[in-house]
Scaffold this active site. Structure first.
Site, PDB file in Angstrom:
ATOM      1  N   GLU A   1       0.820  -1.205   0.000  1.00 44.76           N
ATOM      2  CA  GLU A   1       0.000   0.000   0.000  1.00 44.76           C
ATOM      3  C   GLU A   1       0.861   1.266   0.000  1.00 44.76           C
ATOM      4  O   GLU A   1       0.548   2.245  -0.682  1.00 44.76           O
ATOM      5  CB  GLU A   1      -0.939  -0.016   1.208  1.00 44.76           C
ATOM      6  CG  GLU A   1      -1.981  -1.111   1.151  1.00 44.76           C
ATOM      7  CD  GLU A   1      -2.740  -1.124  -0.160  1.00 44.76           C
ATOM      8  OE1 GLU A   1      -3.139  -0.046  -0.646  1.00 44.76           O
ATOM      9  OE2 GLU A   1      -2.939  -2.209  -0.721  1.00 44.76           O
TER      10      GLU A   1
ATOM     11  N   HIS B   1      -5.263  -6.314 -11.001  1.00 45.82           N
ATOM     12  CA  HIS B   1      -4.611  -7.331 -10.181  1.00 45.82           C
ATOM     13  C   HIS B   1      -4.316  -8.593 -10.996  1.00 45.82           C
ATOM     14  O   HIS B   1      -3.287  -9.236 -10.805  1.00 45.82           O
ATOM     15  CB  HIS B   1      -5.487  -7.696  -8.980  1.00 45.82           C
ATOM     16  CG  HIS B   1      -5.595  -6.620  -7.951  1.00 45.82           C
ATOM     17  ND1 HIS B   1      -6.692  -5.803  -7.864  1.00 45.82           N
ATOM     18  CD2 HIS B   1      -4.748  -6.223  -6.974  1.00 45.82           C
ATOM     19  CE1 HIS B   1      -6.521  -4.945  -6.871  1.00 45.82           C
ATOM     20  NE2 HIS B   1      -5.356  -5.179  -6.315  1.00 45.82           N
TER      21      HIS B   1
END
Length: 352
Positions: free
Chosen positions: A168, A274
């Protein structure tokens, strides 16, 4: 601070949470489906973080400043401050885990990649833990980090996962690296999202950086690393990991519906970021294992500086050419590093 693209980037993919919801009983399914809806709303919002100027703590020639807040199970940000830089440990294990892991990531980028926080200018890193009710995700909002406690059945220990925190944090770096955001698409009336090859490169950059941070912190050489992301947040029998850089899409190493691809010939423009990130992930893995040794010492700077050259709508081919150009600049054309990078992009069929 530089302009933010406002795209919320999640650690646990939407498809994975949908899978968990589909395999859960009614009450738990309803909770996860509500979280998916809330996550969609988050993409269109900006976190309410403080804009005041703050002092920083020296970290060698770099700066280090973290603040960890308690969202107290709510969705108002940032929440009650639990720990500031140089404070003693808080009476909250999760807050201390987030604080420690953010510190490790800050040190990695400062000491290994020469980057001072996400913006290169010492930006304070804020993180809110205990976000939402049993929220099964962690994310970078464009301004700060959010960390849920997990749903307790499928996802746990998000703050305690160095890989998740590093992933992140790295979204924050790519946000500031690439003007407009790497792969960020804003459709009027809809929340920003990551799309196309550039979106996949955005996700891959975070996976690659997270892998290097983990290996650096453990002192691991490439052959000893597990090359997994999120292997420490999934409860049995939810799965073993979120993604594998070694073998993207191998469900025996990750989770039952992992559909990541590692060959550019299988890429479709409609692929989720993803899913398609496996192409560049595997290229990094192949180059790293061909070179051997420590991924962050030789290949890491090549990848980092290469991605720093990309534009918002970059393609896999752009990434291949950028990393090859940096390898040639740093180590020479035809060097072992240059050849390893070229070979890797060829094996995933980005280069002919």
């Amino acid at each position: 601070m530089s302009a933010r693209y406002g795209c919320v980037c999640f650690a646990v993919p939407k498809k994975m949470l949908q899978h968990f919801a589909n395999t859960s009983e009614d009450e738990h399914r309803a909770m996860l489906l509500e979280q998916l809806q809330h996550s969609s709303l988050l993409r269109g919002q900006r976190a309410a973080t403080s804009s005041r100027k703050v002092a920083a703590t020296k970290l060698g020639a770099k700066m280090l400043h973290r603040q960890v807040f308690d969202a107290q199970g709510r969705t108002f940000l940032p929440g009650k401050i639990l720990r500031d830089e140089d404070d003693p440990p808080a009476h909250d294990t999760v807050a201390n885990q987030a604080y420690d892991n953010i510190g490790i990531v800050l040190e990695f980028f400062a000491n290994v990649m020469g980057r001072d926080s996400v913006d290169g200018k010492g930006m304070r890193i804020d993180a809110s833990v205990h976000y939402g009710y049993s929220f099964a995700n962690a994310m970078w909002t464009g301004e700060q980090m959010l960390v849920g406690d997990g749903d307790g059945k499928h996802v746990t220990n998000l703050a305690g996962s160095l890989g998740i925190i590093a992933h992140e944090f790295s979204h924050g770096i790519s946000q500031h690296m690439v003007k407009g955001g790497l792969g960020v698409v804003q459709v009027p009336g809809r929340p920003p999202t990551l799309k196309g090859e550039a979106g996949a490169l955005n996700e891959s950059f975070s996976d690659v950086c997270a892998s290097m941070v983990k290996q650096w912190h453990a002192g691991e050489e490439v052959q000893a690393a597990n090359w997994l992301l999120g292997e420490d947040i999934l409860a049995h029998p939810a799965g073993k990991a979120i993604r594998s850089l070694k073998d993207p899409g191998n469900t025996t190493m990750t989770w039952p519906e992992d559909d990541q691809i590692k060959d550019f010939r299988r890429f479709k423009i409609t692929d989720d970021a993803h899913k398609a990130s496996g192409i560049a992930n595997h290229a990094f893995y192949l180059a790293a294992t061909k070179l051997g040794g420590r991924s962050w010492e030789t290949l890491g700077p090549v990848w980092f500086k290469g991605f720093d050259r990309l534009r918002a709508r970059a393609t896999f081919l752009d990434a291949a050419h950028a990393t090859l150009a940096v390898a040639a600049m740093l180590h020479g054309k035809g060097s072992e590093t240059h050849d390893a990078v070229k070979s890797a992009w060829k094996k995933v069929n980005v280069l002919a």
